[in-house]
Scaffold this motif. Structure first.
Motif: not given
Length: 138
Positions: A120, A118, A132, A73, A41, A128-130, A75, A37
């Motif tokens: 992730v 966020d 927000e 963030i 970024l 990966t799925t982000w 994870v 991640v």
């Protein structure tokens, strides 16, 4: 006088060893996901301010900024994206919020117009799925 080891004692020791191995593997999977991640970024133009930011009220995996956005963030790495999405429970959400408050107090020079949390997710295939802005003030 020597006595034979208790079968239950050996079994308990083996179970503890297996738990420790699983814990080490899970830790490494988490570190690898965070590294993935972080790379994503950086490629997207984000600046990483902190990694694994620990406070007395919790830990935040990554703190990043881009333009006037300050982003905390979390994870999550699981076998599937849906498992990862459900892994962020309300108690952890509260810890994230509280940890962010501590970090903001510790870093008064951070400049931002927008702040968000966020999530992730990283699944077993590396997708990966982000998501927000997953958390609002409680």
């Amino acid at each position: 006088m020597y006595t034979l080891p208790d079968k239950n004692t050996k079994q308990r020791e083996r179970i503890l060893q297996l738990r420790e191995m699983r814990g080490s593997q899970a830790y490494q999977v988490g570190v690898d996901a965070e590294t993935r991640v972080k790379t994503m970024l950086l490629k997207s133009g984000w600046q990483i301010l902190l990694e694994r930011a620990r406070t007395k009220r919790g830990e935040i995996d990554l703190v990043a900024s881009k333009e006037s956005i300050l982003c905390f963030i979390e994870v999550k790495s699981r076998q599937t994206t849906s498992e990862a999405l459900f892994a962020l429970r309300p108690a952890q959400q509260k810890r994230l919020y509280n940890a962010a408050e501590c970090l903001l107090a510790q870093h008064p020079t951070w400049s931002y117009d927008q702040m968000r949390f966020d999530l992730v997710t990283v699944d077993a295939a590396g997708k990966t799925t982000w998501l927000e802005d997953i958390l609002r003030q409680m």
